[in-house]
Design a protein around this motif. Sequence first.
Motif, short mmCIF file in Angstrom:
data_model
loop_
_atom_site.label_atom_id
_atom_site.label_comp_id
_atom_site.label_asym_id
_atom_site.label_seq_id
_atom_site.Cartn_x
_atom_site.Cartn_y
_atom_site.Cartn_z
N GLY A 124 49.38 -3.18 -2.82
CA GLY A 124 48.17 -3.36 -3.61
C GLY A 124 47.46 -2.03 -3.86
N LEU A 125 47.43 -1.17 -2.84
CA LEU A 125 46.79 0.14 -3.01
C LEU A 125 47.56 1.01 -4.00
N ILE A 126 48.89 0.90 -4.00
CA ILE A 126 49.69 1.64 -4.98
C ILE A 126 49.32 1.20 -6.39
N ALA A 127 49.17 -0.11 -6.58
CA ALA A 127 48.79 -0.62 -7.90
C ALA A 127 47.42 -0.09 -8.32
N VAL A 128 46.46 -0.11 -7.38
CA VAL A 128 45.12 0.40 -7.69
C VAL A 128 45.19 1.89 -8.03
N ASP A 129 45.99 2.64 -7.27
CA ASP A 129 46.10 4.08 -7.52
C ASP A 129 46.71 4.36 -8.89
N GLN A 130 47.68 3.55 -9.30
CA GLN A 130 48.29 3.74 -10.61
C GLN A 130 47.30 3.46 -11.73
N VAL A 131 46.44 2.45 -11.53
CA VAL A 131 45.40 2.16 -12.52
C VAL A 131 44.41 3.33 -12.60
N LEU A 132 44.00 3.83 -11.43
CA LEU A 132 43.08 4.97 -11.41
C LEU A 132 43.70 6.20 -12.05
N LYS A 133 44.99 6.38 -11.87
CA LYS A 133 45.69 7.53 -12.45
C LYS A 133 45.60 7.52 -13.97
N ARG A 134 45.62 6.32 -14.55
CA ARG A 134 45.60 6.21 -16.01
C ARG A 134 44.20 6.15 -16.59
N THR A 135 43.23 5.71 -15.79
CA THR A 135 41.91 5.45 -16.34
C THR A 135 40.84 6.41 -15.86
N CYS A 136 41.10 7.12 -14.75
CA CYS A 136 40.07 7.99 -14.18
C CYS A 136 40.69 9.32 -13.83
N ARG A 137 40.09 10.41 -14.29
CA ARG A 137 40.65 11.74 -14.08
C ARG A 137 40.36 12.29 -12.69
N VAL A 138 39.38 11.72 -11.99
CA VAL A 138 38.95 12.29 -10.71
C VAL A 138 39.37 11.40 -9.54
N ALA A 139 38.99 10.13 -9.58
CA ALA A 139 39.21 9.25 -8.43
C ALA A 139 40.69 8.88 -8.31
N ARG A 140 41.24 9.04 -7.11
CA ARG A 140 42.59 8.61 -6.79
C ARG A 140 42.56 7.97 -5.40
N LEU A 141 43.64 7.28 -5.06
CA LEU A 141 43.69 6.59 -3.79
C LEU A 141 45.07 6.78 -3.16
N PRO A 142 45.40 7.99 -2.67
CA PRO A 142 46.71 8.21 -2.06
C PRO A 142 46.95 7.26 -0.89
#
Length: 687
Positions: free
Chosen positions: A546-564
């Motif tokens: 689930g965290l990988i999915a969230v991180d991939q969404v953040l990667k495409r939609t937000c330039r700053v926030a990520r969730l490694p």
Amino acid sequence: MTQPARVPDSITLPELTVRGVIVGALITVVFTASNVFLGLKVGLTFSSAIPAAVISMSVLRMFRDANILENNMVQTQASAAGTLSAVIFILPALVMMGHWQGFPFWQTLGICAAGGMLGVMFTIPLRHIMVVQSELPYPEGVAAAEILRVGSGGAEAADSSAGAPARPGSTGMADILTGAGLAAAVSFAANGLRVLGDGVSLWFSAGAAVFRLPMGFSMALLGAGYLIGIVAGLAMLTGLVIAWGVAVPVLTALGSMPADQSLADYATGIWSSQVRFIGAGVIGVGAVWTLATLFMPMMRGIKASFAAFGRRGAAAGQEAPRTQRDLSARWISLVTLVLVAILVATFAVFLRAEPVSAGMVGTLVAYSVAFAFIFGFLVAAACGYMAGLVGSSTSPISGVGIVAIVLVSLLMLGLERGAGLLGSPQGVQLAIALAIFTTSAVVAVASISNDNLQDLKTGWLVGATPWRQQVALLIGCVVGAAVISPVLDLLYNAYGFADALPRPGMDASQALSAPQATLMLAIAQGIFTHQLNWTMILIGMAVGLGLIAVDQVLKRTCRVARLPVLAVGIGMYLPPTVSAPLVAGAVLAWLLERALRRRAARAGQPHEQYAELANRRGTLLASGLIVGESLVGVLMAAIIGATGSDAPLAVAGEGFAGAASWLGLAVFAGVAVLFYQRTLAAAGRRP
């Protein structure tokens, strides 16, 4: 960042000198001891390349003929040795399970040195494609080159070509000493005199659910948090919230607290026995995902690199430029064969006293060495690529170790049918110990591969000779491996490890947690005994996906926030009083970055140029905080070992613990403010 001056191919300067090797060896002792202590305490190590470069320049500038390439060799040797200390992520598990009663010098030296040197050999063919031709950022490698340029003087190459001595600039040694002095004083007051607390936690309940608000006061963790940055810091905060804001409250609400247990003991037991395995599942998924995303570019890089290496070998009759001369294929092959022979001998000695037949020993040695060699080679390429992409400090070595311990344990299980190895409790213990020892070799390969290409990037930027730098890396591996065993013995006998205290009556709260080693031992024991807490691990794997999915969404939609994902899992798995100051350090780095951007905008200057010296000072202060606290920890270990007392220098009794905690919080906050002000004061200055 200003591009470093580069010594041209036409100029030959002294590089791999006797005095440089001696200075590098002395620095090695300091940073290996620091990294071993920090890794056992919190499960993190730090890149020693930049502080090693600063110390080297401060020492060698006393010699008029010192130059930037000699300084580069010293930091190469010292950073390799400091990085090799990552084997403490797995090796202490042999003591925890009772297979070793200490750390045998020759076995520890053999597995660490041979594994680390294989990491050097495996990455030499990758240098041209991954360092020279690649656009990978290599953050620590580029930063170390800039430190060398500033400290040695920007006109180093020109001065040397004219025969004049270098014009050294400010090395930054004062910043390292400031950080180290502060951390040493605070650590001595907390762990020696016991007048400052090392953490505080607020416990409260809502119905049957238990919550915890933790904070630790470690200066080393404040510095480490600054170095990992806000992205990893917020990811660790997410893991901390998932563990103590969701998982522990839910599980305590579903259970029943024994009448004779306190709120804190009950919740901590739930976290230790169940929630940590959720974190282990998240870490495992994160490690596999990281390796999977890098697999195709890694394979393309390996293919192109070996093709280029073969072409350079075929054209050996044509003299290559000085900065393009690697160790020859003949030397690589010869050294690799010697290292494999050392591994065979080390594994044979490891199994020498075991109650198995000579034929079985030969089979186990062959399987173990083959696995360490083949998997180590694949891991070397992956770690080299990851280090170039995200830096050595954030590359998931512990995740690689988890994958390795699972694979080698499954391999040992496969031996059961043909040899009956697991037919007795002694056989099971032997299989677990051998899996851990084999994984230690893989981690040694991975850690050095993780550092090697960073150092070679530094060398390429300043104009070093690659084959000399590769020799320095080999020397660093040997010196570092020789230091690891005595330091581990010293720390184990003084503090003990989680669930493994060398003497009765020791204070278990002072034991070094060695989180990765504890986790990998639990995984290996669970696989062999079929008692692994799969329910919690599978929950963790689901959370990780689930965290990988969230991180991939953040990667495409937000330039700053990520969730490694790996950082989230580590935040769940580490003790909360460890995760919290790491997060505080990351937030401190973010606040400083915001302040520097505002000041740069007001001054009408580019942010990178305006903040260059401030960022450098922050890095050196943070490194000093880590080194200072770690060295006091090692010094206290020596005092504890000599006196046999857990608190030989304590001047405050148990009744002072409450006041000491609040004093510790005040000092921690004061050091953070001082760090902020001193770092900000360097902004806008000219190097």
